[in-house]
Design an enzyme around this catalytic site. Structure first.
Site, PDB file in Angstrom:
ATOM      1  N   SER A 234       0.840  -1.192   0.000  1.00  0.00           N
ATOM      2  CA  SER A 234       0.000   0.000   0.000  1.00  0.00           C
ATOM      3  C   SER A 234       0.873   1.238   0.000  1.00  0.00           C
ATOM      4  O   SER A 234       1.951   1.244   0.598  1.00  0.00           O
ATOM      5  CB  SER A 234      -0.912  -0.014   1.232  1.00  0.00           C
ATOM      6  OG  SER A 234      -0.461   0.930   2.179  1.00  0.00           O
ATOM      7  N   LYS A 235       0.386   2.262  -0.687  1.00  0.00           N
ATOM      8  CA  LYS A 235       1.251   3.445  -0.819  1.00  0.00           C
ATOM      9  C   LYS A 235       1.380   4.194   0.494  1.00  0.00           C
ATOM     10  O   LYS A 235       2.297   4.979   0.668  1.00  0.00           O
ATOM     11  CB  LYS A 235       0.811   4.349  -1.965  1.00  0.00           C
ATOM     12  CG  LYS A 235      -0.547   4.945  -1.869  1.00  0.00           C
ATOM     13  CD  LYS A 235      -0.765   5.820  -3.104  1.00  0.00           C
ATOM     14  CE  LYS A 235      -2.216   6.230  -3.215  1.00  0.00           C
ATOM     15  NZ  LYS A 235      -2.603   6.640  -4.529  1.00  0.00           N
ATOM     16  N   ARG A 236       0.477   3.950   1.420  1.00  0.00           N
ATOM     17  CA  ARG A 236       0.599   4.611   2.721  1.00  0.00           C
ATOM     18  C   ARG A 236       1.636   3.920   3.599  1.00  0.00           C
ATOM     19  O   ARG A 236       2.296   4.543   4.391  1.00  0.00           O
ATOM     20  CB  ARG A 236      -0.768   4.665   3.420  1.00  0.00           C
ATOM     21  CG  ARG A 236      -1.357   6.057   3.420  1.00  0.00           C
ATOM     22  CD  ARG A 236      -2.844   6.085   3.647  1.00  0.00           C
ATOM     23  NE  ARG A 236      -3.554   6.107   2.369  1.00  0.00           N
ATOM     24  CZ  ARG A 236      -4.176   5.069   1.819  1.00  0.00           C
ATOM     25  NH1 ARG A 236      -4.192   3.908   2.413  1.00  0.00           N
ATOM     26  NH2 ARG A 236      -4.789   5.188   0.669  1.00  0.00           N
TER      27      ARG A 236
END
Ligand code: GLU
Length: 469
Positions: A234-236
């Protein structure tokens, strides 16, 4: 029939490594089949799209070898709004879709439960289009939808379990599911190779193909990419942006080789394989459907191997952006005029075997280009123990007296200085290294001293000695 595949990213953020993997798989498949690769930018989410993300996708694709001008497109989904609306209208006219004015709360009140899909209330109400009325697709009550998937066999979905899904919102704008299908039809796509995350959409989309009277494409849902905890990248949470890897100094060749191993392996016991071999050997049908682990450590090791395999002149040229700080790459800690290309060329072969990503070149060579070394205080404390002052005094005197300032003489001199004090070379090196480079680890010390030169080396050793007073 010419094979036509497409890569259809949404420009809503940095370019995800999983996307890069799908793009490469599409690219190779098209090449193997003598087909066409189409790039379509799915830019219909006006709130989240930004032109710079589109530019980022194009340049990241360029970087991994899918170069502008060598594919069809980019097409932009937003330019096909007319086609999307026309398809929605056709489905309505043919009785395959109906208008619905139910809210989620209405459905919940009727079904008395959590919202678990639409209950079909408006199916036969014959509502005309109107503000706030969504258009829903009338899914068949019986039968099955069989998805032909090159990787997953034939996932089969019971039609009665597929809700009457929305194809156009209350304001008339078509949703992703429909726009994506209509574009694939318009662009003559024969094979949809995309991430597994879209598999739940596929039976719905295949029903739309059928309803619009066009033979559906062959599908291939490539595995989801996960981190070491088996969570979807996930990009977070994870480092997912291809651009971040590029700017850190991963080589495009290493990156694309590694990406192709997510769910697939070349023949033999090999992992590091020249790109033409991958292009020849890759088989979409052989891709493993299970989640693929994106192992950054392994990628790093790969990159180190790719770096070591470069001819040294190429290594020198490839390091350039990190040495001068060009484009999106962070500037080095020295001023441009402090950089000395000849000094760098002299140590480059030593650095080439020691770094795994190109940005690591900077802390390895900064001592050559800065007026004063950047002292790592923890390293200083560790190296400058009892006896360091005495050792530095002796080393300064012995180095100063050297006739020839070369690595070999420097080494035998320090060896002798250490031996007189009962110190092995490694121990004797530590204070000298920290005095001259600011660090406890780095390139071989004596070669570093040779390249730095007598005057600068002695100045640094004397400055360190004064600090110890
Ligand atoms: N725009 C979609 C995405 O980025 C792609 C959908 C598809 O490949 O069909 O996830």
């Amino acid at each position: 029939m010419t094979v036509r595949v497409r890569f259809a990213p949404s420009p809503t953020g940095m370019f995800h490594v999983g996307g890069a993997r799908s793009a490469l798989q599409n690219w190779i498949y098209a090449k193997q089949q003598g087909g066409v690769f189409v790039l379509r930018i799915e830019d219909t989410d006006a709130a989240r799209n930004k032109p710079e993300w589109t530019e980022g996708i194009l340049s990241a694709l360029d970087w991994i070898g899918i170069e502008r001008g060598s594919y069809e497109g980019p097409y932009f989904q937003s330019s096909y709004a007319g086609e999307h609306r026309a398809a929605a209208q056709r489905l309505f006219d043919a009785g395959r879709a109906y208008y619905c004015d139910c809210t989620r709360e209405d459905v919940q009140a009727r079904t008395g439960s959590q919202y678990q899909g639409y209950d079909g209330f408006c199916r036969d109400r014959g509502l005309e289009p109107g503000p706030g009325r969504a258009l829903r697709f009338r899914t068949p009550d019986q039968g099955e939808t069989v998805v032909v998937d090159l990787i997953r066999g034939e996932p089969t979905f019971e039609n009665k379990l597929i809700e009457d899904f929305v194809i156009a919102r209350g304001d008339g704008s078509p949703v992703f599911l429909l726009a994506n299908v209509v574009d694939d039809m318009t662009m003559g796509i024969t094979h949809v190779i995309r991430a597994e995350e879209h598999l739940p959409n596929t039976p719905k989309q295949q029903l739309l193909w059928d309803a619009l009277g066009v033979k559906p494409p062959v599908w291939a849902h490539v595995p989801v990419v996960v981190n070491e905890k088996r969570q979807k990248l996930s990009k977070r949470r994870d480092k997912v942006a291809l651009e971040a890897y590029r700017d850190e100094g991963y080589l495009a060749g290493a990156m694309r080789n590694y990406l192709m191993l997510l769910g697939w392996a070349p023949s033999g016991d090999r992992e590091i394989v020249p790109w033409p071999v991958i292009e020849e050997e890759f088989r979409l049908e052989e891709v493993n459907p299970s989640p693929a682990f994106f192992d950054e450590k392994k990628l790093r090791a790969f990159n180190g191997e790719y770096i070591r395999a470069l001819p040294v002149e190429e290594f020198i040229a490839t390091c350039q952006p990190w040495l001068t700080g060009t484009g999106t790459i962070a500037p080095p800690p020295w001023q441009p005029e402090e950089f000395d290309a000849a000094a760098f060329a002299a140590v480059a072969p030593l650095a080439q075997t020691r770094i795994a990503v190109l940005s690591e070149i900077v802390p390895n060579v900064d001592f050559l280009f800065l007026a004063d070394p950047l002292i790592d205080e923890a390293a200083w404390a560790k190296a400058m123990k009892e006896g360091a002052a005495d050792l530095l005094d002796a080393a300064i005197a012995a180095f100063d007296a050297l006739e020839s300032w070369d690595a070999e003489s420097l080494k035998s001199t320090l060896e002798a200085v250490g031996a007189e004090r009962g110190l092995k070379l490694g121990k004797a090196q530590a204070p000298v290294r920290v005095a001259v480079t600011g660090r406890t680890v780095g390139l071989p010390l004596f070669e570093s001293l040779e390249v730095l030169g007598r005057e600068r080396a002695l100045t640094r050793l004397r400055a360190a000695r004064i600090r110890l007073v």
